[in-house]
Design an enzyme around this catalytic site. Sequence first.
Site, mmCIF file in Angstrom:
data_model
loop_
_atom_site.group_PDB
_atom_site.id
_atom_site.type_symbol
_atom_site.label_atom_id
_atom_site.label_comp_id
_atom_site.label_asym_id
_atom_site.label_seq_id
_atom_site.Cartn_x
_atom_site.Cartn_y
_atom_site.Cartn_z
ATOM 1 C CG ASP A 7 -63.855 -3.847 87.682
ATOM 2 O OD1 ASP A 7 -64.469 -3.245 88.571
ATOM 3 O OD2 ASP A 7 -63.194 -3.282 86.791
ATOM 4 C CD1 TRP A 28 -59.664 -7.257 90.051
ATOM 5 C CD2 TRP A 28 -60.942 -5.498 90.541
ATOM 6 N NE1 TRP A 28 -59.286 -6.214 89.212
ATOM 7 C CE2 TRP A 28 -60.062 -5.118 89.499
ATOM 8 C CE3 TRP A 28 -61.840 -4.539 91.021
ATOM 9 C CZ2 TRP A 28 -60.053 -3.846 88.919
ATOM 10 C CZ3 TRP A 28 -61.825 -3.262 90.452
ATOM 11 C CH2 TRP A 28 -60.939 -2.932 89.403
ATOM 12 C CE LYS A 43 -57.103 -9.752 88.690
ATOM 13 N NZ LYS A 43 -57.989 -10.228 87.627
ATOM 14 C CD1 TRP A 44 -52.651 -3.575 94.057
ATOM 15 C CD2 TRP A 44 -53.185 -3.666 96.223
ATOM 16 N NE1 TRP A 44 -52.336 -2.365 94.613
ATOM 17 C CE2 TRP A 44 -52.653 -2.397 95.945
ATOM 18 C CE3 TRP A 44 -53.586 -3.960 97.530
ATOM 19 C CZ2 TRP A 44 -52.497 -1.408 96.928
ATOM 20 C CZ3 TRP A 44 -53.434 -2.973 98.503
ATOM 21 C CH2 TRP A 44 -52.898 -1.722 98.200
ATOM 22 C CG ASP A 45 -56.167 -4.979 88.097
ATOM 23 O OD1 ASP A 45 -55.063 -4.737 87.578
ATOM 24 O OD2 ASP A 45 -57.112 -5.491 87.475
ATOM 25 C CG MET A 46 -51.442 0.026 89.565
ATOM 26 S SD MET A 46 -50.773 0.653 88.018
ATOM 27 C CE MET A 46 -49.843 2.017 88.620
ATOM 28 C CG ASN A 47 -56.508 -2.370 85.188
ATOM 29 O OD1 ASN A 47 -55.766 -3.204 84.713
ATOM 30 N ND2 ASN A 47 -57.590 -2.682 85.873
ATOM 31 C CB CYS A 73 -53.584 -7.912 88.659
ATOM 32 S SG CYS A 73 -54.266 -7.788 86.997
ATOM 33 C CB SER A 74 -50.107 -3.953 86.766
ATOM 34 O OG SER A 74 -50.038 -2.637 86.285
ATOM 35 C CG ASP A 99 -55.599 -8.383 81.404
ATOM 36 O OD1 ASP A 99 -55.540 -8.961 82.499
ATOM 37 O OD2 ASP A 99 -55.960 -7.198 81.284
#
Length: 675
Positions: free
Chosen positions: A363, A407, A472-476, A522-523, A544
């Site tokens: 990030d 990311w 890196k495909w995140d979803m927070n 990733c989430s 995490d």
Amino acid sequence: MMNFENGFFTINTKHTTYAFHVIETGHLEHLYYGPTTDLESIKAHVTVPQWEPGNTALYSQNSGTHRSLESTALEASFIGKSDIREPLIEAICADGSTTLDFVYKDYEITDGMKELRALPNAHDGSKTLTITLEDKNHGLTLELYYTVFYETDCIARSLKLINTSSDTVRVERLMSILLDFDRVGFSTTNFVGGWAKEMNRTVTPVKSGAVVHSSFTGTSSSRCNPLFFVHDENASEEAGLVYGFNLMYSGNHYHSVSTTIYGQTRVVSGINPTNFAWILAANDEIEAPWQIMTVSDVGFRNASLNFHHFVRNHISPKKWSYKKRPVLLNSWEANYFDINEEKLLEQAAIAKDLGIELFVMDDGWFGHRNDDTSSLGDWFVNKEKLPNGLEGLSEKMAALGIGFGVWVEPEMICVDSELYKAHPDWAIAIPGMEHSEARNQRMLDLCNPAVRDYIVEAMTKVFSAKGVTYIKWDMNRILTDYYSPYLDSAHQQEVSHRYVLGLYEVLDNLTKAFPELLIEGCSAGGNRFDLGVLCYYPQIWGSDNTDAVCRMTIQDGYTYGYPQTTYTNHVSVCPNHQTGRTVSLETRYAVASMGNLGYELNLTQASDEEKTIIEREIMEYKNQQELLLFGDLTRSSSDSENISWSISNSDKSKVITMDASIKDEKASLTIKVTY
Ligand code: GLA
């Protein structure tokens, strides 16, 4: 493999049999699921009801038998018509009634897997049995699908409800399976948790009523993974009857295991019915996600191995199933948002010297993102931090001899962003109402086709930057304030499911356009770790929490349903950023090496001694990577104090064992080779 004989359907995998038949009322009586057996033994499970106990209702006075559906083991069941247990599907028909009565019409056996249109499918299935049922009351049609994955001892079940009536129907519940057992005495094992505490195994005896587990985060969730087991109360790793289930779905899910006083157990599993409804107009259809099932009469170890083989051979994108993944250094814990080209290159240069193959910029590289308050949606480079752009940086990484990954968090939008200024109505939010904020970000409305197109376009630009080989495909955040500004008021209960369908469409487009790219999901760690997304990307950041002692439990949970190729584990700095604990590098490496290995620490601050150890460990990992990633991982023990996993090759001549003691906060590896 699949047989229809005298009204009996039998489905065989290499070591298991599943069987049901059509009874005199036209319903499907479930007969058997277990180790391979023959038709004669299956027939012994057929029931011929002689009387109906007390106040149970008969299905029909005219069926010629004393049949109550309440006391019949069924493949599908609905509200009304004498079964008062939990239904497979609920729908409100145009006349306001909810009583559905689906009876057998015909069947078909076809090669391969039946492909669902909008939901992910496994690949290389052997054969599919389709059973068509017709609703006697409203004229709806229901297709039940059973696909065999012969070698891995797995069966996938799904269904499609087709509105063959001329009226609109409101579907209020759509499970993927209903499975009845003519016995009690089961327990259910589930994997529950939360952020940084994923996959805690819990065992609950099913003594009375229903044991329900579900997710309502909008994702498959860290609160409760879709993986679960139903098993003999005393089942162990090596003994006992164990049924395994895993729903191929990345949104709100639900499963329940219930019993009755008459000695029956019912399992239902599918999309969470809470805040779900689907308006099914005449001629429309809706599909349920695939439910993957396996059974073992020799305990959990075998059930888990079946799932591992199934995921490797039928879920993971083929290109990645048996392909080694680069050892990586992720920038997050070393830098958080405070990144720039110079710093990253300095860290990457040391990483390269130690044998690391890929540098992942996490990030902080886009818009004006210096903390989590802004910029999601603005996928253009922050030139103050990266004056030469993504390509300039990737070129410099290439010159160092290290790969480059980036990311992204494509499904999100910050109110403080250019995207929000241009399209405030692209965020999921209820107009005129205060929104429940999480990490200063909102979910994009993936129900809206324009939003899906925007994500594909924005990501295409990032993904096609020269030199980027990993994403890196995140979803927070989780879904709250359920509302799509794009949909009208009648369709608002469709939001959570449409979001997931929208996500699959976006992932499908991008993974087809960039087949060479290694994508890691990733989430906020493991808040979306499921077979649905694993069809598109082969690996996921499982938590995490990088504390090696916590990871022992978290990774142990994943071993129950997912092969080690699907999760990535990082060696991070001590004292650990999440827990403050200090353990040796040996322990951190031993736990992290049981999957895709990465590092996440500031190497410019590592001592020479630490660097020497890291270099040696990476070399050791690369020497054993083939076995560590593609060997059979089994649990030798997993209790609250000790965890031991072994990974062996096919003839068991080479075994790597990881022994960990949670109490002593230690883990070590041993390699045993038999010549
Ligand atoms: C999430 C992820 C982390 C990191 C941060 C970046 O928390 O799980 O690994 O990528 O986002 O904001």
